[in-house]
Structures are given as structure tokens and as C-alpha cells.
Design a protein around this motif. Structure first.
Motif, short mmCIF file in Angstrom:
data_model
loop_
_atom_site.label_atom_id
_atom_site.label_comp_id
_atom_site.label_asym_id
_atom_site.label_seq_id
_atom_site.Cartn_x
_atom_site.Cartn_y
_atom_site.Cartn_z
N GLY A 24 100.28 -3.75 31.01
CA GLY A 24 101.02 -3.04 32.04
C GLY A 24 100.14 -2.63 33.20
O GLY A 24 100.53 -2.73 34.38
N MET A 25 98.92 -2.19 32.88
CA MET A 25 98.00 -1.77 33.94
C MET A 25 97.62 -2.94 34.81
O MET A 25 97.64 -2.83 36.05
CB MET A 25 96.75 -1.14 33.31
N ASP A 28 100.41 -3.89 37.12
CA ASP A 28 100.59 -2.94 38.22
C ASP A 28 99.52 -3.09 39.30
O ASP A 28 99.79 -2.86 40.49
CB ASP A 28 100.57 -1.50 37.69
N LEU A 29 98.29 -3.44 38.89
CA LEU A 29 97.16 -3.41 39.82
C LEU A 29 96.80 -4.78 40.37
O LEU A 29 95.87 -4.90 41.16
CB LEU A 29 95.94 -2.80 39.11
N GLY A 30 97.55 -5.82 39.96
CA GLY A 30 97.22 -7.17 40.39
C GLY A 30 97.57 -7.48 41.82
O GLY A 30 97.06 -8.44 42.40
N GLY A 31 98.44 -6.67 42.43
CA GLY A 31 98.78 -6.87 43.83
C GLY A 31 99.73 -8.02 44.04
O GLY A 31 100.28 -8.61 43.10
N GLU A 32 99.91 -8.36 45.31
CA GLU A 32 100.79 -9.47 45.69
C GLU A 32 99.95 -10.74 45.71
O GLU A 32 99.08 -10.91 46.56
CB GLU A 32 101.38 -9.21 47.08
N SER A 75 96.13 -11.17 28.20
CA SER A 75 97.00 -12.32 27.99
C SER A 75 97.07 -13.12 29.29
O SER A 75 96.72 -12.62 30.37
CB SER A 75 98.42 -11.88 27.61
N ALA A 76 97.54 -14.35 29.17
CA ALA A 76 97.76 -15.15 30.37
C ALA A 76 98.83 -14.50 31.24
O ALA A 76 98.73 -14.51 32.47
CB ALA A 76 98.15 -16.56 29.99
N ALA A 77 99.86 -13.92 30.62
CA ALA A 77 100.91 -13.27 31.41
C ALA A 77 100.37 -12.10 32.21
O ALA A 77 100.71 -11.91 33.38
CB ALA A 77 102.04 -12.83 30.49
N ALA A 78 99.51 -11.30 31.58
CA ALA A 78 98.95 -10.14 32.28
C ALA A 78 97.99 -10.56 33.39
O ALA A 78 97.77 -9.81 34.34
CB ALA A 78 98.23 -9.24 31.29
N SER A 79 97.42 -11.77 33.28
CA SER A 79 96.50 -12.30 34.29
C SER A 79 97.21 -13.16 35.32
O SER A 79 96.55 -13.89 36.07
CB SER A 79 95.41 -13.12 33.60
N MET A 270 92.06 -5.69 39.95
CA MET A 270 92.75 -4.55 40.55
C MET A 270 92.84 -4.61 42.07
O MET A 270 92.62 -3.61 42.76
CB MET A 270 92.04 -3.25 40.17
N PRO A 271 93.18 -5.75 42.67
CA PRO A 271 93.19 -5.79 44.14
C PRO A 271 94.21 -4.86 44.78
O PRO A 271 94.05 -4.48 45.94
CB PRO A 271 93.50 -7.26 44.44
N ALA A 272 95.25 -4.45 44.03
CA ALA A 272 96.22 -3.51 44.60
C ALA A 272 95.62 -2.13 44.80
O ALA A 272 96.11 -1.35 45.62
CB ALA A 272 97.46 -3.41 43.71
N ALA A 273 94.55 -1.81 44.06
CA ALA A 273 93.94 -0.49 44.13
C ALA A 273 92.54 -0.50 44.74
O ALA A 273 92.09 0.51 45.28
CB ALA A 273 93.88 0.14 42.73
#
Length: 293
Positions: A24-25, A28-32, A75-79, A270-273
Motif C-alpha cells: 500500500g505504501m 501511494d508513493l509511486g507517483g504518476e 511484489s510486481a504489482a506494488a512495483s 517514492m517519487p510522489a514524496a
């Protein structure tokens, strides 16, 4: 960045709960992320993977990307955002690997899975629009550990390796392990939890090069591809990443080693943050584009 005071740390949770929290983290922090032409799930000799194609006509160069998470989380999904960035910005097909996780599947399951995927890619990716004469491998943290192990196991396969704050010596003999071992994203206690899940009961030697690639022999390292190593100043793994870069240089490998002095372990995702994460992603994709050229 520190964990919230009073909140349970990831290593204080059951593995399944920690996985959900970390996934989840990262989401959220992966950005666009960058645009890609398409993405599909596939199975590579029994190992789940996610495939991402860039825009344009193939055949495309290929990056095998191996996620981090201490061999226990991720996971691949989280990445997904990272994989899309590495696909769209570098113009390569990305194969993101969902290797088996510890403690359910301890060492050497992850090594076996990433090796199986690399052999599948070499055999099958041409039919899917990939160019097997232009392949790279990369990952972050535990994924960078597995990337280095894979590059060493399959000499001549890859034109580039990308190691983002890699774990290279699981004995952790370096000062950064103690200097940065408390209060940040990755702690000494968390490292012990990850390594315990990955190795306890396996009989593995911490200096086995499939566990700690810093202990690979000189002949093995001489055959390594050109390498980009990214480290973070406030990371317990900082010094072992730099030590691995130095061993590769001594073996005659072309190495670019970049330290983000003000950053923590995990920042790349974490590019969104963290704006410097975007810079680091662009540095990786620049290295890949140079390899493809």
C-alpha cells in the motif's frame, strides 16, 4: 523519513500483514508513472511476471526488473509505477518478476526464480517483441542483491546491470550498518528480521556469493556487465553498495556509482514524496538508453 512513533514497525508484524502495508505504501508513493503501450501478466517457467511494452515498433531491448522488500515483502504489482517508468522512459520492454518470498519460500527459492525467468526471457521474449541481444537486469535492495547474483550466474547475458542500494554483504561489516541502523526506514532490527526469514534453517553461508555477491571471486566479477550502483547516504546498506562498486571497478568493469547523500533506503520507490527519486529514476533510464545505443 522515519516510521510513525508508537506504530508497529514492519518487522514487528506478521509477514502477510507487513506485505499488505508495504504494498500500500509503495502504491501511494509511486507517483504518476510514464505511459507504456501495454502491460500484461504472464508466467515464465512457473514464475509469475508482469510484462510492459514501450511505444513504438520492436524488437525492443529488455530489462528484467527485480523488486525489493528484504526477500519477504514486495511484489510486481506494488512495483507497477517503477516498472512503467523504466519501460516508458528507457524505451525497453520490462519483465517485472514476482519471485517467491520468504519465510514460506526461503533461500534459494528467489535465486532459482529469477534465474528461471532470465532463461525464459532469453528463450521466449523474441516472440513477444523483445531483443535478446540487448538485455539488462536491475532491482532495488533485495532485488538488487538478486540482480547481482543473476548477472554473476549468467555471464555474457546482460549489457547492463542496475543496482539500487543493493544488499551485497549479509555479514554487514561496514560502518553505515551501525551509523544508520536506528530510526529510519530500514533498521538493523528489520535487516535481522528479513535475513532470518530468508536464511534461517537453510544452512546457507552468509559469505556464499549467491547470498552475498560481494564474496564472488575476481574471475566472476570480471565478466560482469557495465554497472550503475545507486546508494543513499542514510542507508545501513550504503557502504556495502559502495564496496561492491569498488570490487567491480577493480575487476575492470565499467561502473557508475552515484550516492544520494541526503536520502534513505527506499527513496527510489517514492517519487510522489521525494523529488530526488525522480532524478534517480531518470539516471537509471539514461544508463539503460546508453546501453541500448
Amino acid at each position: 523519513m522515519t516510521m510513525q512513533p508508537g506504530a508497529p514497525q514492519l518487522h514487528e508484524l506478521p509477514a502477510a500483514v507487513a506485505r499488505a502495508a508495504m504494498d500500500g505504501m509503495w502504491a501511494d508513493l509511486g507517483g504518476e508513472p510514464a505511459a507504456v503501450a501495454r502491460a500484461e501478466d504472464a508466467v515464465a517457467d512457473g514464475v509469475p511476471v508482469k510484462l510492459y511494452w514501450p511505444e513504438g515498433e520492436g524488437p525492443h531491448p529488455v530489462l528484467i526488473w527485480i523488486h525489493g522488500g528484504g526477500w519477504v515483502l514486495g511484489s510486481a504489482a506494488a512495483s507497477d509505477a517503477t516498472a512503467r517508468d523504466l519501460c516508458g522512459l528507457a524505451g525497453n520492454l520490462v519483465v517485472s518478476v514476482d519471485y517467491r518470498l520468504a519465510p514460506e519460500h526461503p533461500f534459494p527459492a528467489a535465486v532459482e526464480d529469477v534465474t528461471a525467468v532470465a532463461k525464459w526471457v532469453s528463450r521466449e521474449i523474441g516472440a513477444l517483441g523483445g531483443d535478446t541481444t540487448r538485455m539488462a537486469v536491475g532491482g532495488d535492495s533485495a532485488g538488487a542483491n538478486l540482480s547481482a547474483v543473476l548477472a554473476n550466474a549468467l555471464p555474457g547475458t546482460f549489457a547492463q546491470q542496475v543496482l539500487v542500494y543493493p544488499a551485497t554483504d549479509l555479514t554487514h561489516p561496514f560502518p553505515s550498518y551501525h551509523e544508520n541502523g536506528e530510526g529510519l526506514m530500514l533498521t538493523k532490527d528489520a535487516l535481522a528480521w528479513f535475513q532470518g526469514h530468508y536464511l534461517d534453517g537453510t544452512g546457507a553461508d552468509l559469505k556464499d556469493p549467491r547470498v552475498s555477491p560481494l564474496y564472488a571471486d575476481a574471475a566472476t566479477l570480471t565478466a560482469a556487465p557495465p554497472t550503475l550502483v545507486i546508494t543513499a547516504g542514510y542507508d545501513p546498506l550504503r557502504d556495502e553498495g559502495e564496496a561492491y562498486a569498488q570490487r567491480l571497478r577493480e575487476a575492470g568493469v565499467a561502473v557508475e556509482q552515484v550516492s544520494y547523500e541526503g536520502q534513505i533506503h527506499g527513496f527510489f520507490s517514492m517519487p510522489a514524496a521525494i523529488p530526488e527519486a525522480r532524478e534517480a529514476i531518470e539516471r537509471v533510464t539514461s544508463a539503460l538508453r546508453r546501453a541500448w545505443a
